[in-house]
Design an enzyme around this catalytic site. Structure first.
Site, short mmCIF file in Angstrom:
data_model
loop_
_atom_site.label_atom_id
_atom_site.label_comp_id
_atom_site.label_asym_id
_atom_site.label_seq_id
_atom_site.Cartn_x
_atom_site.Cartn_y
_atom_site.Cartn_z
N ARG A 156 0.80 -1.22 0.00
CA ARG A 156 0.00 0.00 0.00
C ARG A 156 0.84 1.28 0.00
O ARG A 156 0.43 2.31 0.55
CB ARG A 156 -0.97 0.01 1.20
CG ARG A 156 -1.97 -1.12 1.20
CD ARG A 156 -2.85 -1.13 -0.04
NE ARG A 156 -3.69 -2.30 -0.02
CZ ARG A 156 -3.34 -3.49 -0.53
NH1 ARG A 156 -2.18 -3.64 -1.14
NH2 ARG A 156 -4.15 -4.52 -0.45
N SER A 237 -11.00 0.85 2.81
CA SER A 237 -10.33 0.50 4.07
C SER A 237 -9.60 1.73 4.60
O SER A 237 -8.70 2.24 3.95
CB SER A 237 -9.33 -0.64 3.84
OG SER A 237 -10.01 -1.79 3.37
N GLU A 340 -4.70 4.62 5.77
CA GLU A 340 -4.31 4.35 4.40
C GLU A 340 -4.48 5.56 3.48
O GLU A 340 -3.65 5.79 2.61
CB GLU A 340 -5.12 3.16 3.86
CG GLU A 340 -4.74 2.74 2.46
CD GLU A 340 -5.39 1.43 2.06
OE1 GLU A 340 -5.74 1.30 0.87
OE2 GLU A 340 -5.56 0.54 2.91
#
Length: 353
Positions: A156, A237, A340
């Protein structure tokens, strides 16, 4: 010009910008960014807006909106403009009979954001199929295609994600290119998806079958955009799955299992062990739909890893909820969750230890 940046984000949060430039070509993007840089003007790049949490005060600078969206297929090579809707890119690959991207179906946002975040889902990451990225290098004003190996792609993240709070990233993604497989999906490694498809983990299927299954699973978790469903008013998320360093992984897992009385889901990671953020959030006492007394935001009613705007939320309220969830997980398990999405003009409250 949008009155508020909430009109450009999937969270539907964010205040006004000082100026707005819509760019319908790669050349226009490079020109707009170069012009702002020359004037010392702060720049915020916006594509699909699916990974942005923008302050209620907005952005004191110019928004450069990446609106160029051409997708082309030549044999097994697919090229997409940075502003192309990512799910349209996946659909185009499947329609062409190509495999590789189907497990990334339904992810909101634009194609240009996928290498920045090294987007991944259901056992597949963009890095596995990425062939090259066209970048505008702001320091030199040059445009060039670069190999994935130069981008520092990891879980990520990538070097493209690193950016200054006011000036933004050093390199701007203009186009992306993927080298795909002919006729077969990527190996189905994710257990839930393998069960839905009726195959053994590691097997392959028709890419169209995998795409349908992935979209079905994501809809069940409120992870496919739907204006009528507030569970999809999110950045997907909100927290990354934490990676615990190898040196302390065993002790951390033992502490979690002693606290929960359950076996802890864990997965190998290059630097240690990856844990499930959603599982930790639930075991810390936060349930689907939890709002902590807030009226405008809550955890999704379908998936605890998504923080959602219920229609009247504010960015401040959302980040306050995120801080409460992060603090609760840390207090119980000693594991710190990290956001994130990119936070613009905003930040989570300090961790309470």
């Amino acid at each position: 010009m949008p009155e508020l940046l909430s009109e450009l984000t999937t969270l539907r949060l964010g205040g006004p910008a000082r100026a707005y430039l819509r760019c319908d070509s790669a050349a226009a993007v490079a020109e707009a960014v170069a012009r702002c840089d020359a004037a010392g003007e702060p720049v915020l790049l916006v594509g699909g807006g699916s990974n942005l949490v923008i302050a209620d005060a907005g952005f004191d600078g110019t928004v450069v909106h990446l609106a160029h969206d051409t997708i082309s297929v030549d044999g097994t090579v697919l090229t997409a403009d940075a502003g192309a809707v990512w799910d349209d890119v996946v659909a185009a690959s499947v329609d062409a009979g190509l495999g590789g991207l189907e497990c990334l179906s339904g992810i909101p946002g634009s194609a240009g954001a996928t290498p920045v975040q090294n987007v991944g889902a259901y056992g597949v990451e963009v890095s596995a199929w990425l062939d090259a990225v066209e970048l505008f290098h702001r320091a030199t004003g040059e445009t060039a295609w670069v190999a994935p190996e130069t981008l520092g792609l990891a879980y990520r993240t990538s070097r493209l994600k690193q950016h200054d709070a006011t000036s933004g990233p050093a390199d701007v993604v203009l186009r992306v290119r993927f080298a795909l497989s002919d006729g077969a999906s990527a190996p189905i490694r994710y257990g839930e998806l393998a069960r839905a498809l009726g195959v053994e983990p590691g097997g392959t299927v028709d890419p169209a079958d995998a795409r349908r299954a992935v979209l079905g699973l994501r809809r069940g978790k409120g992870m496919v955009l739907d204006p009528a469903d507030h569970d999809t008013w999110s950045v997907g998320s909100f927290f990354t799955n934490p990676v615990v360093p190898a040196a302390v992984a065993a002790a951390t897992v033992l502490r979690i299992e002693e606290a929960t009385g359950e076996s802890t889901p864990q997965y190998p990671a290059p630097d240690g062990v990856k844990l499930s953020a959603g599982w930790l959030i639930e075991r810390a006492g936060f349930r689907k739909g939890y709002d902590g007394g807030r009226t405008g935001v809550s955890l999704s009613t379908k998936h605890t890893l998504a923080l959602t705007n219920r229609g009247t939320g504010t960015t401040a309220e959302l980040l306050d909820l995120a801080g409460e969830v992060r603090d609760g997980v840390f207090a119980r398990f000693g594991v710190e969750l990290r956001p994130e999405p990119v936070l613009v003009g905003a930040e989570l409250p300090p961790l309470r230890q």
